[in-house]
Scaffold this motif. Structure first.
Motif, mmCIF file in Angstrom:
data_model
loop_
_atom_site.group_PDB
_atom_site.id
_atom_site.type_symbol
_atom_site.label_atom_id
_atom_site.label_comp_id
_atom_site.label_asym_id
_atom_site.label_seq_id
_atom_site.Cartn_x
_atom_site.Cartn_y
_atom_site.Cartn_z
ATOM 1 N N VAL A 210 -57.226 23.433 -23.372
ATOM 2 C CA VAL A 210 -58.644 23.570 -23.012
ATOM 3 C C VAL A 210 -59.161 22.261 -22.402
ATOM 4 O O VAL A 210 -59.896 22.272 -21.412
ATOM 5 N N LEU A 211 -58.723 21.138 -22.976
ATOM 6 C CA LEU A 211 -59.138 19.840 -22.424
ATOM 7 C C LEU A 211 -58.617 19.679 -20.995
ATOM 8 O O LEU A 211 -59.335 19.182 -20.112
ATOM 9 N N GLY B 205 -61.099 10.851 -20.156
ATOM 10 C CA GLY B 205 -60.287 11.329 -21.271
ATOM 11 C C GLY B 205 -61.025 12.379 -22.076
ATOM 12 O O GLY B 205 -62.183 12.708 -21.799
ATOM 13 N N GLY B 206 -60.313 12.911 -23.046
ATOM 14 C CA GLY B 206 -60.917 13.967 -23.857
ATOM 15 C C GLY B 206 -60.477 13.853 -25.292
ATOM 16 O O GLY B 206 -59.483 13.192 -25.602
ATOM 17 N N ILE B 207 -61.246 14.501 -26.157
ATOM 18 C CA ILE B 207 -60.858 14.556 -27.566
ATOM 19 C C ILE B 207 -61.000 15.996 -28.050
ATOM 20 O O ILE B 207 -61.992 16.663 -27.771
ATOM 21 N N ARG C 286 -61.848 7.706 -32.894
ATOM 22 C CA ARG C 286 -61.381 7.940 -31.516
ATOM 23 C C ARG C 286 -62.499 8.543 -30.664
ATOM 24 O O ARG C 286 -62.624 8.251 -29.485
ATOM 25 N N ALA C 287 -63.318 9.388 -31.303
ATOM 26 C CA ALA C 287 -64.438 10.011 -30.561
ATOM 27 C C ALA C 287 -65.448 8.948 -30.131
ATOM 28 O O ALA C 287 -65.912 8.956 -28.981
ATOM 29 N N ARG C 288 -65.758 8.025 -31.026
ATOM 30 C CA ARG C 288 -66.693 6.951 -30.660
ATOM 31 C C ARG C 288 -66.071 6.077 -29.561
ATOM 32 O O ARG C 288 -66.741 5.631 -28.642
#
Ligand SMILES: Cc1cc2nc3c(=O)[nH]c(=O)nc-3n(C[C@H](O)[C@H](O)[C@H](O)COP(=O)(O)O)c2cc1C
Length: 224
Positions: free
Chosen positions: A129-130, A146-148, A167-169
């Motif tokens: 999906v990313l 990038g993506g998470i 990692r999201a931050r």
């Protein structure tokens, strides 16, 4: 620096994707960005009707919230797309927005902007999906920083949550820094160069009909 987050969960910011997006936004704000959240579940974005008016005039024929979202995207320095995994893809709300962006895609109108991607799932296929969202970003002319993505562990909770949120931050601050430093992503160049050639060829072929896009590409080639 303005970062626009578009979330496509029917649960808005109250769901799992909203929880993960909160952390990405936290990272972006800490880095100095001004953020705005648009939740597609509280807006009206109808499916594309394939009338081609956007190619001819630059404006969609459907009267709903799309044009306002488009203006916000154009006015942003960067954006975040956040969607739950619905049957190995984005939600219908996000797909409707993607389709309505067809005019922006033909013009690759978001060139120079940066995007980050957020996804959650019940059990996996997060990368799939990313990757789909990243390709959409590239077709708009923008770069993906990038993506998470993550499966959930429960309601608004995730496995190895501390690490995931950190990692999201990091992704949020990466988006902010990429905008500030005008970072290059050479690994995305090949796709974008090929896609640019394809779009300018298409608009050339349809030049008698798609006047707005013909003028857009003419002006762009003159200013290069
Ligand atoms: C209609 C629907 C389809 C879904 N399809 C998938 C899927 O294909 N794979 C998966 O891992 N999870 C799937 N899920 C689970 C959601 O992706 C997951 O619960 C997600 O975290 C929901 O995010 P939200 O709370 O932000 O809406 C689906 C959920 C729904 C309601």
């Amino acid at each position: 620096m303005k970062i626009l987050a578009i979330i496509a969960s029917p649960r808005g910011m109250k769901g799992n994707t909203g929880r993960l997006l909160e952390e990405v936004l936290h990272g972006a704000r800490e880095c100095g960005a001004e953020t705005e959240i648009l939740s597609l579940s509280s807006l009206n974005v109808h499916p594309c009707v394939g009338c081609d008016l956007c190619h001819k005039t630059g404006i969609c024929s459907i009267t709903d919230d799309y044009e306002a979202i488009k203006e916000k995207l154009l006015a942003s320095n960067g954006f975040i797309l956040a969607s739950p995994n619905y049957i190995f893809s984005v939600t219908a709300q996000m797909k409707a927005l993607f389709d309505r962006c067809n005019g922006l895609i033909h013009c690759m109108a978001l060139e120079g902007k940066y995007a980050a991607l957020v996804e959650t799932s019940g059990g996996g296929e997060d990368e799939e999906v990313l990757a789909y969202m990243a390709r959409f970003v590239n077709t708009l002319g923008a770069c993906s920083v990038g993506g998470i993505g993550s499966p959930v562990a429960g309601v608004r909770t995730f496995p190895a949550e501390e690490n995931l949120f950190s990692r999201a931050r990091g992704l949020g601050s990466e988006l902010c820094r990429s905008i500030r430093e005008r970072r290059l992503f050479p690994e995305q160049d090949e796709f974008q160069t090929g896609f640019r050639a394809r779009m300018s060829g298409l608009i050339d072929f349809m030049q008698e009909h798609w006047l707005f896009e013909r003028e857009y590409w003419q002006k762009r080639s003159q200013s290069r």
